[in-house]
Design a protein around this motif. Structure first.
Motif, PDB file in Angstrom:
ATOM      1  N   LEU A   1       0.822  -1.212   0.000  1.00 42.51           N
ATOM      2  CA  LEU A   1       0.000   0.000   0.000  1.00 42.51           C
ATOM      3  C   LEU A   1       0.856   1.263   0.000  1.00 42.51           C
ATOM      4  O   LEU A   1       0.459   2.283  -0.560  1.00 42.51           O
ATOM      5  CB  LEU A   1      -0.944   0.000   1.205  1.00 42.51           C
ATOM      6  CG  LEU A   1      -2.034  -1.065   1.187  1.00 42.51           C
ATOM      7  CD1 LEU A   1      -2.834  -1.030   2.483  1.00 42.51           C
ATOM      8  CD2 LEU A   1      -2.948  -0.909  -0.004  1.00 42.51           C
TER       9      LEU A   1
ATOM     10  N   MET B   1       3.756   1.567  -1.442  1.00 41.58           N
ATOM     11  CA  MET B   1       4.343   1.644  -2.787  1.00 41.58           C
ATOM     12  C   MET B   1       5.740   2.266  -2.792  1.00 41.58           C
ATOM     13  O   MET B   1       6.078   3.048  -3.689  1.00 41.58           O
ATOM     14  CB  MET B   1       3.445   2.433  -3.740  1.00 41.58           C
ATOM     15  CG  MET B   1       2.138   1.817  -4.031  1.00 41.58           C
ATOM     16  SD  MET B   1       2.339   0.588  -5.308  1.00 41.58           S
ATOM     17  CE  MET B   1       0.686   0.011  -5.474  1.00 41.58           C
TER      18      MET B   1
ATOM     19  N   ALA C   1       3.037   6.188  -2.913  1.00 42.26           N
ATOM     20  CA  ALA C   1       1.599   5.926  -2.802  1.00 42.26           C
ATOM     21  C   ALA C   1       0.767   7.162  -3.115  1.00 42.26           C
ATOM     22  O   ALA C   1      -0.318   7.049  -3.688  1.00 42.26           O
ATOM     23  CB  ALA C   1       1.266   5.401  -1.409  1.00 42.26           C
TER      24      ALA C   1
ATOM     25  N   VAL D   1       0.688   7.069  -6.945  1.00 43.42           N
ATOM     26  CA  VAL D   1       0.197   5.856  -7.595  1.00 43.42           C
ATOM     27  C   VAL D   1      -1.301   5.658  -7.376  1.00 43.42           C
ATOM     28  O   VAL D   1      -2.043   5.443  -8.344  1.00 43.42           O
ATOM     29  CB  VAL D   1       0.977   4.620  -7.095  1.00 43.42           C
ATOM     30  CG1 VAL D   1       0.367   3.337  -7.641  1.00 43.42           C
ATOM     31  CG2 VAL D   1       2.437   4.730  -7.487  1.00 43.42           C
ATOM     32  N   TRP D   2      -1.788   5.735  -6.136  1.00 46.49           N
ATOM     33  CA  TRP D   2      -3.187   5.455  -5.852  1.00 46.49           C
ATOM     34  C   TRP D   2      -4.144   6.465  -6.486  1.00 46.49           C
ATOM     35  O   TRP D   2      -5.173   6.055  -7.043  1.00 46.49           O
ATOM     36  CB  TRP D   2      -3.430   5.304  -4.351  1.00 46.49           C
ATOM     37  CG  TRP D   2      -2.769   4.056  -3.829  1.00 46.49           C
ATOM     38  CD1 TRP D   2      -1.750   3.982  -2.945  1.00 46.49           C
ATOM     39  CD2 TRP D   2      -3.059   2.703  -4.213  1.00 46.49           C
ATOM     40  NE1 TRP D   2      -1.388   2.677  -2.744  1.00 46.49           N
ATOM     41  CE2 TRP D   2      -2.179   1.873  -3.505  1.00 46.49           C
ATOM     42  CE3 TRP D   2      -3.974   2.129  -5.078  1.00 46.49           C
ATOM     43  CZ2 TRP D   2      -2.204   0.493  -3.644  1.00 46.49           C
ATOM     44  CZ3 TRP D   2      -3.990   0.751  -5.217  1.00 46.49           C
ATOM     45  CH2 TRP D   2      -3.105  -0.057  -4.503  1.00 46.49           C
TER      46      TRP D   2
ATOM     47  N   TYR E   1      -4.438   5.449 -10.100  1.00 44.94           N
ATOM     48  CA  TYR E   1      -5.336   4.304 -10.252  1.00 44.94           C
ATOM     49  C   TYR E   1      -6.789   4.754 -10.151  1.00 44.94           C
ATOM     50  O   TYR E   1      -7.646   4.295 -10.900  1.00 44.94           O
ATOM     51  CB  TYR E   1      -5.066   3.236  -9.182  1.00 44.94           C
ATOM     52  CG  TYR E   1      -3.867   2.365  -9.436  1.00 44.94           C
ATOM     53  CD1 TYR E   1      -3.432   2.067 -10.714  1.00 44.94           C
ATOM     54  CD2 TYR E   1      -3.172   1.803  -8.369  1.00 44.94           C
ATOM     55  CE1 TYR E   1      -2.334   1.245 -10.937  1.00 44.94           C
ATOM     56  CE2 TYR E   1      -2.075   0.981  -8.584  1.00 44.94           C
ATOM     57  CZ  TYR E   1      -1.669   0.707  -9.863  1.00 44.94           C
ATOM     58  OH  TYR E   1      -0.594  -0.106 -10.074  1.00 44.94           O
ATOM     59  N   GLY E   2      -7.080   5.642  -9.207  1.00 46.53           N
ATOM     60  CA  GLY E   2      -8.438   6.128  -9.024  1.00 46.53           C
ATOM     61  C   GLY E   2      -8.955   6.876 -10.241  1.00 46.53           C
ATOM     62  O   GLY E   2     -10.079   6.647 -10.690  1.00 46.53           O
TER      63      GLY E   2
END
Length: 55
Positions: A7, A9, A13, A16-17, A20-21
């Motif tokens: 999580l 990363m 993070a 990255v997150w 993705y969202g």
């Protein structure tokens, strides 16, 4: 590899997150938008057809 490290990363993070969202939102929007467009088009065509029949 633990879930926490996955999580996190490797410290990326925060980049990255959200990426993705945003990607997920665009993909879902790409699937849903044509459905709404079709419904709107069918409504417009129905209205036009009713108007032409009323004449």
């Amino acid at each position: 590899m633990s879930w926490e490290s996955f999580l996190y990363m490797g410290g990326y993070a925060l980049y990255v997150w959200p990426a993705y969202g945003v990607t997920a939102l665009v993909l879902v929007g790409t699937l849903i938008w044509p459905v709404f467009q079709r419904k709107q088009l069918l409504r417009q065509l129905t209205i036009k057809q009713k108007r032409s029949q009323a004449r």
